[in-house]
Scaffold this active site. Structure first.
Site, PDB file in Angstrom:
ATOM      1  N   ARG A 179       1.173  -0.979   0.146  1.00  0.00           N
ATOM      2  CA  ARG A 179       0.480  -0.260  -0.114  1.00  0.00           C
ATOM      3  C   ARG A 179       1.146   1.578   0.195  1.00  0.00           C
ATOM      4  O   ARG A 179       0.201   2.227  -0.555  1.00  0.00           O
ATOM      5  CB  ARG A 179      -0.858  -0.035   1.515  1.00  0.00           C
ATOM      6  CG  ARG A 179      -1.814   0.978   1.139  1.00  0.00           C
ATOM      7  CD  ARG A 179      -3.082   1.533   2.193  1.00  0.00           C
ATOM      8  NE  ARG A 179      -2.120   2.441   3.660  1.00  0.00           N
ATOM      9  CZ  ARG A 179      -1.829   1.429   4.396  1.00  0.00           C
ATOM     10  NH1 ARG A 179      -2.373   0.268   4.608  1.00  0.00           N
ATOM     11  NH2 ARG A 179      -0.616   2.526   5.446  1.00  0.00           N
ATOM     12  N   TYR A 216     -14.413  16.651 -15.390  1.00  0.00           N
ATOM     13  CA  TYR A 216     -15.517  15.608 -15.808  1.00  0.00           C
ATOM     14  C   TYR A 216     -15.534  15.430 -14.610  1.00  0.00           C
ATOM     15  O   TYR A 216     -15.767  15.772 -13.539  1.00  0.00           O
ATOM     16  CB  TYR A 216     -13.946  14.242 -15.251  1.00  0.00           C
ATOM     17  CG  TYR A 216     -14.361  12.889 -15.358  1.00  0.00           C
ATOM     18  CD1 TYR A 216     -15.610  12.424 -15.925  1.00  0.00           C
ATOM     19  CD2 TYR A 216     -13.871  12.421 -14.493  1.00  0.00           C
ATOM     20  CE1 TYR A 216     -16.195  11.621 -15.736  1.00  0.00           C
ATOM     21  CE2 TYR A 216     -14.978  11.194 -14.436  1.00  0.00           C
ATOM     22  CZ  TYR A 216     -15.317  10.483 -14.740  1.00  0.00           C
ATOM     23  OH  TYR A 216     -15.917   9.524 -14.501  1.00  0.00           O
ATOM     24  N   ASP A 276      -4.994  18.644 -14.791  1.00  0.00           N
ATOM     25  CA  ASP A 276      -5.514  17.600 -15.280  1.00  0.00           C
ATOM     26  C   ASP A 276      -5.164  17.179 -16.545  1.00  0.00           C
ATOM     27  O   ASP A 276      -5.967  17.645 -17.208  1.00  0.00           O
ATOM     28  CB  ASP A 276      -7.409  17.460 -14.517  1.00  0.00           C
ATOM     29  CG  ASP A 276      -7.709  15.583 -14.889  1.00  0.00           C
ATOM     30  OD1 ASP A 276      -6.894  15.275 -16.252  1.00  0.00           O
ATOM     31  OD2 ASP A 276      -8.547  15.351 -14.285  1.00  0.00           O
ATOM     32  N   LYS A 314      -6.624   6.063 -19.207  1.00  0.00           N
ATOM     33  CA  LYS A 314      -7.529   6.500 -21.471  1.00  0.00           C
ATOM     34  C   LYS A 314      -5.747   6.157 -21.653  1.00  0.00           C
ATOM     35  O   LYS A 314      -5.150   4.892 -21.895  1.00  0.00           O
ATOM     36  CB  LYS A 314      -7.539   7.515 -20.700  1.00  0.00           C
ATOM     37  CG  LYS A 314      -9.163   8.222 -19.772  1.00  0.00           C
ATOM     38  CD  LYS A 314     -10.707   7.376 -20.097  1.00  0.00           C
ATOM     39  CE  LYS A 314     -11.462   7.797 -19.304  1.00  0.00           C
ATOM     40  NZ  LYS A 314     -11.035   7.844 -17.701  1.00  0.00           N
TER      41      LYS A 314
HETATM   42  N1  LCS Z   1     -10.101  12.910 -15.460  1.00  0.00           N
HETATM   43  C1  LCS Z   1     -10.838  13.152 -16.330  1.00  0.00           C
HETATM   44  C2  LCS Z   1     -10.336  13.684 -17.540  1.00  0.00           C
HETATM   45  C3  LCS Z   1     -11.725  11.778 -16.769  1.00  0.00           C
HETATM   46  O1  LCS Z   1     -12.165  12.209 -18.317  1.00  0.00           O
HETATM   47  C4  LCS Z   1     -11.918  11.133 -15.526  1.00  0.00           C
HETATM   48  C5  LCS Z   1     -12.364   9.483 -16.524  1.00  0.00           C
HETATM   49  C6  LCS Z   1     -10.691  10.870 -14.548  1.00  0.00           C
HETATM   50  C7  LCS Z   1     -10.364  11.583 -13.597  1.00  0.00           C
HETATM   51  C8  LCS Z   1     -11.502   9.787 -13.657  1.00  0.00           C
HETATM   52  O2  LCS Z   1     -10.414   8.901 -14.353  1.00  0.00           O
HETATM   53  P1  LCS Z   1     -11.253   7.219 -13.405  1.00  0.00           P
HETATM   54  O3  LCS Z   1     -11.099   7.477 -11.500  1.00  0.00           O
HETATM   55  O4  LCS Z   1     -12.341   6.847 -14.678  1.00  0.00           O
HETATM   56  O5  LCS Z   1      -9.304   6.707 -13.557  1.00  0.00           O
HETATM   57  N2  LCS Z   1     -13.959   9.539 -17.003  1.00  0.00           N
HETATM   58  C9  LCS Z   1     -14.204   9.165 -17.536  1.00  0.00           C
HETATM   59  C10 LCS Z   1     -14.546   9.654 -18.711  1.00  0.00           C
HETATM   60  O6  LCS Z   1     -14.806  10.340 -19.888  1.00  0.00           O
HETATM   61  N3  LCS Z   1     -16.148   8.611 -19.355  1.00  0.00           N
HETATM   62  O7  LCS Z   1     -15.723   7.281 -18.618  1.00  0.00           O
HETATM   63  C11 LCS Z   1     -14.517   7.912 -17.113  1.00  0.00           C
END
Ligand code: LCS
Length: 394
Positions: free
Chosen positions: A58, A111, A183, A208
């Site tokens: 962890r 997001y 971000d 992503k």
């Molecule tokens: N930041 C951005 C810009 C994102 O697009 C997402 C997820 C996150 C943070 C969060 O990341 P995760 O916890 O999902 O790894 N965006 C998503 C979207 O546009 N569609 O599904 C997830």
């Protein structure tokens, strides 16, 4: 291994990928929860930070550390901290860098869950926030107050593809004694390096582009200085938002082809964006590579390419958008983005459904907006897929 001077494609392939012990070409999966100490003194020294060895997964793990080393190198940071998801990275950044009474200035069209975390959950702990169009530096400056400690910018933003001037945002944040967190998920380290432009922390949903194969959820934070990095690492460990070794192995494998994937998908994205813009059914298209994008020139200066995310709205609004999403056959109707497969989704009812309609509209996320994440299929097949979906009567 000192690789700073190499080009990004070399670093994507090699950074952190060598195992000293047996010379294995990639870092193996150290699938263990804990690490034995040779004696009590060694254990005490590790806990005291005087011995850099591993203690407990962890807190840190060699496979995870290899990926973190790679990200540190790619983003030109001091410390990288991998997390269990992108949202874990957002949560760790906020919990590590904010306290009761602090104020956050952020991008209106971030997001959805990032906004919900800051606006609806951190508010329960006395943190206030203001969401503005950060592509306009004056709006950032006028939202800053005595208690602003964090400027949290998403650029390009999801799903409106707004581009914020990172250098200008850093200047405004630092003048007020606040930190700038960016971000950079939509750009990935292949297209933009926020720390080089003055940000204090860059974060990614590695789910992503970085992983790129729609088979892992993960996140990462990279800090420009070690002091901020220590705060992030402590909070990751305390909150339990750690990345596990198998996750780290997969994302470290995925990142090796980041450049190839982005080069191909952004070429296709440009072709599709131009095609959409010329179609009579389409009301508007937002793609950073099009001269019609409001921050196209800024993106040219700040980024090394335009990426593969397109937002558009059909003249027939929500109904036409639904019709299209139900009829595409090659693109998958799914949330997420940045993978080798093309995805299509409806932000108002899916990724950004957590926001009120007023918040969404103020952020430019109209009811009919459709988001399209371009993969690496053949451009002609994707165009044909969109054409048949647009033209099918029912
Ligand atoms: N930041 C951005 C810009 C994102 O697009 C997402 C997820 C996150 C943070 C969060 O990341 P995760 O916890 O999902 O790894 N965006 C998503 C979207 O546009 N569609 O599904 C997830």
């Amino acid at each position: 291994m000192h690789v700073r001077k190499q080009g990004i494609s070399s670093r994507l392939v090699h950074s952190g990928s060598f195992d000293e012990e047996f010379g294995s070409a990639v870092t193996p999966i150290y699938q263990t929860s804990t690490f034995g100490f040779r004696n009590a003194q060694e254990g005490a020294d590790r806990f005291a930070g005087e011995d850099p060895g591993f203690i407990y997964t962890r807190m840190g793990n060699p496979t995870v550390a290899a990926f973190e080393g790679c990200m540190c190198d790619l983003e030109a940071g001091q410390t990288a901290v991998a997390t269990s998801s992108g949202m874990a990275a957002v949560t760790v950044a906020c919990l590590a860098l904010l306290k009761q009474g602090d104020h956050v200035v952020s991008t209106a069209s971030v997001y959805g869950p990032s906004r919900t975390l800051i606006e609806s959950h951190l508010s329960r702990f006395g943190v206030t926030s203001t969401f503005v169009d950060t592509s306009d530096p004056e709006q950032i400056a006028s939202a800053m107050g005595q208690r602003t400690r964090l400027v949290y910018v998403e650029t390009p933003s999801n799903p409106m593809m707004q581009v914020t001037d990172i250098e200008a945002a850093a200047g405004i944040a630092h003048e007020q004694g606040a930190l700038l967190v960016v971000d950079s998920t939509f750009a990935s380290p292949y297209l933009q390096n926020p720390l080089v432009l003055g940000a204090d922390v860059v974060l990614h949903s590695v789910t992503k582009f970085i992983n790129g194969h729609a088979d892992v959820v993960g996140g990462v934070l990279v800090a420009a200085n070690a002091q901020v990095g220590r705060k992030l690492r402590n909070m990751m460990s305390i909150s339990g938002c750690c990345m596990d070794p198998h996750q780290a192995f997969l994302v470290h494998r995925g990142i090796k082809t980041l450049g190839l994937r982005i080069e191909r998908s952004q070429t296709i994205a440009m072709e599709i964006a131009r095609w959409l813009e010329a179609r009579s059914e389409v009301a508007w298209v937002r793609y950073i590579g099009l001269p019609s994008h409001p921050q196209h020139e800024l993106a040219r200066r700040q980024m090394r390419g335009f990426g593969s995310m397109i937002s558009f709205e059909l003249k027939g609004g929500v109904e036409a958008g639904r019709h299209l999403m139900d009829r595409v056959k090659l693109a998958t109707l799914a949330v997420s983005l940045g993978g080798v497969e093309t995805l299509i989704e409806h932000p108002a009812s899916m990724t950004h459904a957590g926001l009120s309609r007023d918040e969404r509209i103020a952020a430019g996320i109209t009811d009919g907006l459709v988001r399209y994440s371009v993969g690496i299929e053949d451009a002609c097949d994707l165009l044909e897929d969109l054409r048949q979906a647009l033209e099918s009567a029912d």
